[in-house]
Design a protein around this motif. Structure first.
Motif, short mmCIF file in Angstrom:
data_model
loop_
_atom_site.label_atom_id
_atom_site.label_comp_id
_atom_site.label_asym_id
_atom_site.label_seq_id
_atom_site.Cartn_x
_atom_site.Cartn_y
_atom_site.Cartn_z
N UNK A 153 46.38 47.11 37.16
CA UNK A 153 46.53 45.72 37.57
C UNK A 153 45.26 45.20 38.24
N UNK A 154 44.59 46.06 39.00
CA UNK A 154 43.34 45.65 39.65
C UNK A 154 42.26 45.34 38.62
N UNK A 155 42.17 46.15 37.57
CA UNK A 155 41.19 45.89 36.51
C UNK A 155 41.47 44.54 35.85
N UNK A 156 42.74 44.28 35.58
CA UNK A 156 43.10 43.03 34.92
C UNK A 156 42.77 41.83 35.81
N UNK B 95 37.03 34.62 35.35
CA UNK B 95 37.38 33.41 34.59
C UNK B 95 37.82 32.27 35.48
N UNK B 96 38.67 32.54 36.47
CA UNK B 96 39.25 31.48 37.28
C UNK B 96 38.51 31.25 38.59
N UNK B 97 37.71 32.20 39.02
CA UNK B 97 36.96 32.02 40.26
C UNK B 97 37.87 31.87 41.46
N UNK B 98 37.60 30.84 42.28
CA UNK B 98 38.37 30.64 43.52
C UNK B 98 39.80 30.17 43.27
N UNK B 99 40.08 29.77 42.02
CA UNK B 99 41.47 29.35 41.73
C UNK B 99 42.44 30.51 41.79
N UNK B 100 41.95 31.72 41.55
CA UNK B 100 42.81 32.92 41.61
C UNK B 100 42.58 33.62 42.95
N UNK B 101 43.59 33.58 43.77
CA UNK B 101 43.53 34.25 45.08
C UNK B 101 44.48 35.44 45.04
N UNK B 102 43.96 36.62 45.23
CA UNK B 102 44.75 37.85 45.12
C UNK B 102 44.91 38.48 46.49
N UNK B 103 46.13 38.86 46.81
CA UNK B 103 46.43 39.56 48.07
C UNK B 103 47.11 40.88 47.74
N UNK B 104 46.66 41.94 48.40
CA UNK B 104 47.21 43.28 48.20
C UNK B 104 47.83 43.78 49.50
#
Length: 354
Positions: free
Chosen positions: A232-235, A242-251
């Motif tokens: 999932x991290x690789x994906x 591609x999305x830059x700041x539009x994609x915010x990921x929290x783990x």
């Protein structure tokens, strides 16, 4: 949500891959026999006990002239049937590997023989308590063998449902295909980065290579949660470009949960759904949060994403159904799957036994 499983641009199997697929199918066929007597799981025990109790309830109706006689007869039969079925389950669970080495006909005979032994045990319990006189030893052995054969048939059906054509086809479809537009978008991103940021382009292609390595690998029955999280991290790293700041990921990862077993590539469609239905439709982007937590003997996995208001259409839920079915096949009633959209936040929750 729409089905956002990884689809593939690769439709042909090389001769070597086809050969490996045949070898894997042969291996599954050999292992299927061992799975027949996998009677140690809670779901199997529960269904077996309920089935036998249902038989007892119906059998007690014979010869009962009133409700009190029926209840009395049912209590007596339960006193014999319940210890018998539990003994059969304990024996088949303890001997499942030895039974798995027998030919299929031998497994049926052994199951019936153990059922006859369990029936004699139940009858003996009633004789010892002075509730049967004379003791129907032959009838008890025959009844135990008959019920045991029915339980074996149910276990055979369950084993076929876990490793066979339907499940393998679902998993093979998931593993053998990569969404074309995802592949093209990733390659276009890499091309754009080659001159300006070659190191970043190289890292992007390495993540894509790792994703393909897992997606196209031979299917396994189960993999550790740590491997699924790594995929999932690789994906998400690829989509971040591609999305830059539009994609915010929290783990929020609990290391104690890393050893939990999951069907392979089960988190991937959930993470893809979060990106497709949370990030893609929103000009402002969305937050995708992945968390794991161990709670005693259970691991809780959550994949959450914010959903923009008034954008997109509800999908068919094919990816969610695929995940739910594969989780059930691996963990039966011990595995739980829930999904809900509340106040603009969509969450998928999985519970996995350790």
């Amino acid at each position: 949500m729409k089905d956002s499983r990884i689809l593939s641009a690769f439709q042909e199997l090389s001769p070597g891959a086809a050969e490996r697929a045949r070898a894997l199918a042969a291996k599954r066929a050999r292992l299927a026999r061992e799975l027949v007597y996998d009677a140690c799981q809670v779901g199997v025990v529960l269904r077996a006990v309920l089935f036998v109790q249902a038989v007892v309830v119906v059998a007690a109706l014979f010869g009962a002239n009133n409700w009190w006689a029926w209840l009395t007869q049912m209590a007596v039969l339960t006193g014999a049937a319940l210890p018998a079925v539990l003994l059969w389950l304990v024996l088949t669970c303890a001997l499942k590997r030895a039974l798995g080495r027998l030919p299929m006909a031998g497994q049926w005979v052994a199951g019936g023989a153990l059922g006859a032994l369990a029936g004699l045990y139940g009858c003996g319990m009633l004789v010892w308590m002075g509730l049967l006189d004379p003791a129907p030893w032959l009838a008890s052995a025959a009844s135990g063998a008959l019920v045991a054969v029915i339980l074996v048939a149910a276990l055979v059906w369950r084993a076929k449902a876990r490793t066979p054509a339907g499940t393998t086809a679902q998993l093979a479809e998931l593993q053998a295909r990569i969404r074309p537009h995802f592949l093209f978008n990733t390659l276009n991103s890499a091309i754009a980065l080659v001159r300006a940021e070659p190191a970043k382009a190289e890292s992007l292609l390495e993540d894509l290579s790792e994703l393909f390595r897992h997606a196209l690998a031979d299917s396994q029955k189960e993999v550790p949660l740590a491997q699924e999280l790594e995929l999932a991290k690789h994906y998400l790293t690829i989509e971040q470009v591609r999305f830059g700041d539009r994609l915010k990921v929290e783990w929020a990862v609990d290391e104690r949960a890393s050893g939990a077993k999951l069907p392979p590539l089960i988190l991937q469609p959930l993470v893809e759904n979060a990106v497709k239905h949370g990030v893609e439709p929103s000009p402002e982007g969305a937050v995708v949060r992945i968390s794991t937590q161990r709670r005693g003997s259970v691991v809780v996995i959550k994949v959450t994403n914010t959903v923009p208001a008034g954008t997109g259409k509800p999908g068919h839920g094919l990816a969610l159904n695929n995940v739910r079915q594969r989780l059930t096949l691996l963990h039966d009633v011990q595995g739980r799957f829930q999904s809900a959209l509340v106040d603009g936040v969509f969450q998928v929750r999985l519970e996995i036994p350790v």
